[in-house]
Design an enzyme around this catalytic site. Structure first.
Site, PDB file in Angstrom:
ATOM      1  N   GLU B 179       0.822  -1.221   0.000  1.00  0.00           N
ATOM      2  CA  GLU B 179       0.000   0.000   0.000  1.00  0.00           C
ATOM      3  C   GLU B 179       0.846   1.257   0.000  1.00  0.00           C
ATOM      4  O   GLU B 179       2.043   1.220   0.252  1.00  0.00           O
ATOM      5  CB  GLU B 179      -0.930   0.025   1.214  1.00  0.00           C
ATOM      6  CG  GLU B 179      -0.313  -0.463   2.497  1.00  0.00           C
ATOM      7  CD  GLU B 179       0.990   0.162   2.874  1.00  0.00           C
ATOM      8  OE1 GLU B 179       1.014   1.420   2.946  1.00  0.00           O
ATOM      9  OE2 GLU B 179       1.976  -0.554   3.123  1.00  0.00           O
ATOM     10  N   GLU B 322       4.425  -0.596   0.924  1.00  0.00           N
ATOM     11  CA  GLU B 322       4.335  -0.723  -0.543  1.00  0.00           C
ATOM     12  C   GLU B 322       4.189  -2.174  -0.994  1.00  0.00           C
ATOM     13  O   GLU B 322       3.814  -2.431  -2.137  1.00  0.00           O
ATOM     14  CB  GLU B 322       5.577  -0.119  -1.256  1.00  0.00           C
ATOM     15  CG  GLU B 322       5.792   1.348  -1.030  1.00  0.00           C
ATOM     16  CD  GLU B 322       7.053   1.872  -1.753  1.00  0.00           C
ATOM     17  OE1 GLU B 322       7.697   1.108  -2.491  1.00  0.00           O
ATOM     18  OE2 GLU B 322       7.371   3.060  -1.556  1.00  0.00           O
TER      19      GLU B 322
END
Lengths: 358, 358
Positions: B179, B322
């Site tokens: 994310e 991420e």
């Protein structure tokens, strides 16, 4: 000067200024500073080891050295001695765990017969990454006599140096250590107990999986060998000669040669750790070129890493050896270097930096 | 039944008989039984998850979902909100850490705009693994009003399910979560505090690197939001609506869909962990399909993993998100499956087995 002395003399402390430059570069990349934790440390260390701000990791090799151990007679292993030779054939036929994990890591496996009891012969051996530098058909049983002569110990270390240097010609950006040898955790525990001045029981585990009685036999054999020969903890060649193994000596040579060549060397588990301890005692600067792959189940390894002030990257309850853990560690090392080389900077990607600089 | 209900209903407990068969196979391979430790456990679990004795890991994907958070107004992050959109562009231009590490793992990165404040537009977006399912231009500031409506929370979860199902058509043997969203550790800590009934301070860390005052503001914002809205810890949709985020809801959907499709899902760090906690609270059987990649620096993550009884594979002091940690975990999962599929057996390699069987 001998090859061993020359190699030790060539090993230098990496340039600390490069660490700072590598950190500056890492902090310019599009991520919060330091947020990749140990990957960033690893990248910095590899910069310092290699002396290159953009190190390349393309050519990767695992050195898997095999030899037999006379002390196997004492019933210290869960497997019979013939397994050493059988596993060497398995390595060459690419059926072992090391073949699978090295392929996963993109590394070639260099199998070296340093002294397997049964002489391994293979028709197409020349086509393989296979070398024979047999010091002898296995060591002698160290509960009765020294494992090898001091000159054979030096010969085995120098054979490791020679193998590294030959292989380096084919390209070598990073390497890893591995081994095979029934009873070699017994030799490794003896080396560790001697050099670190610990009780045998503190640094002896179950190897491939001996039962309680087997563990007791193992500890008794180590104690007997150390009592009989009193190896000098400050003289690693003496320790190798009295209670070591040909593959352990060879790996110490690989580590020394890698350090001299400024090639990062990923240390596998306990037996590789004992070889690293030999190399470190011969020349402490070697530790700067070592990457500790993983925390082994074999309890002696933790003492070795602590002594050399190395922190293992992984903790996956591995106890196989061969270089399997080194392959996994090598994958992380490659990832770390790619971060350094391939990421965009805040500037190039037009990403805003921190509101409050540290 | 809604898509969410249907997906939850499809999730089954993996067949335990497969675990035993996988163990039998692993013990027949040329290595001491169990000597590859957690790699062997991982291989067994992947067999059980997928229902395949020889699971294939070819198609790999990381889902990196992005969204903005109204609570960023409270000064809870070290970076300004515009960084979310800037990093989405960086992902699409392949300059971020996730691009580098996904490439290293051989995984494609699917970037999803779940609700970034600045509408990201890119000329060649159609050619990229890029999807827009914007629920809105970021959530609302939960210190003043609910982050989103309950229907938007369901919509965001179902968007995640939809993205997974679309991507699965291209092939998907394993996936990972990731994310991007400035202030999303604040939302994740609020979710964790609520569902695990912990004090905000216990599960709140420094995110991208706020200072002491920033950490205090962060904890105060979480406490205020939880006090104001009193989300029901047993109703994950209520928790998401009141203090969650669009990307966290979307990731919960990815995890539910992966579990329903029997695709192993590698959970990244803390924010992915909060999404996993939402999925787990909706349907506890999801945990059987999760692989916890690593122990994050963000302290709330440990409580989440403990609650779901998951043990992280790596501990590398990562705190980037991420999906970076998920890539490294995926590499280990692939290695584990290769061990199972590619090694020779004692019989085929003619290697002697143990002297004393356990």
């Amino acid at each position: 000067m001998s090859l061993l002395q020359k190699t030790c003399a060539k090993i230098a402390i990496p340039d600390a200024a490069l660490l700072a430059l590598a950190e500056e570069r890492l902090d310019s990349l599009t991520k919060p500073p330091g947020s990749l934790g140990r990957l960033e440390e690893l990248a910095k260390n590899i910069v310092a080891m290699t002396g290159k701000l953009k190190p390349r990791i393309k050519h990767k090799a695992i050195f898997t050295l095999a030899a037999d151990h006379g002390v196997a007679e004492e019933g210290v292993s869960a497997f019979p001695q013939e397994v050493t030779a059988q596993m060497v054939l398995n390595f060459l036929r690419k059926g072992a765990a090391i073949n699978v994990l090295a392929k996963h890591a993109g590394a070639r496996v260099i199998v070296v017969d340093m002294g397997v009891a049964a002489d391994v012969r293979l028709k197409n051996a020349k086509k393989l990454d296979y070398r024979k530098v047999r010091i002898g058909p296995g060591t002698r049983n160290f509960t009765r006599e020294p494992a090898m002569s001091k000159s054979d110990a030096v010969k085995a270390i120098e054979a490791g140096i020679g193998v590294f240097r030959e292989e380096q010609k084919k390209g070598m950006d990073i390497c890893g250590t591995g081994e095979m040898g029934i009873a070699n955790t017994t030799a490794s525990s003896a080396i560790t107990a001697c050099i670190l001045r610990k009780d045998a029981r503190e640094v002896t585990g179950r190897g491939t999986g001996v039962d309680e009685a087997g563990l007791d036999r193992k500890i008794a054999a180590i104690e007997k060998g150390l009592r009989l020969h009193s190896p000098d903890p400050k003289d690693p060649v003496d320790v190798l000669a009295k209670v070591g193994g040909f593959e352990i000596a060879g790996l110490a040579g690989i580590i020394l040669a890698a350090s001299a060549a400024r090639v990062p060397v990923v240390i596998d588990g306990f037996i590789s750790g004992a070889a690293a301890l030999i190399a470190y005692t011969l020349e402490p600067k070697t530790r700067h070129y070592m990457i500790a792959a993983h925390a082994s189940v074999e309890k002696g390894q933790a003492s070795i890493l602590q002594h050399m002030k190395l922190e293992p990257l992984l903790n996956l309850n591995l106890r196989l050896g061969e270089g399997t853990g080194a392959c996994l560690g090598m994958g992380l090392a490659e990832a770390a270097v790619k971060i350094l080389n391939e990421m965009a900077t805040f500037k190039s990607a037009k990403v805003s930096t921190k509101l409050h600089k540290k």
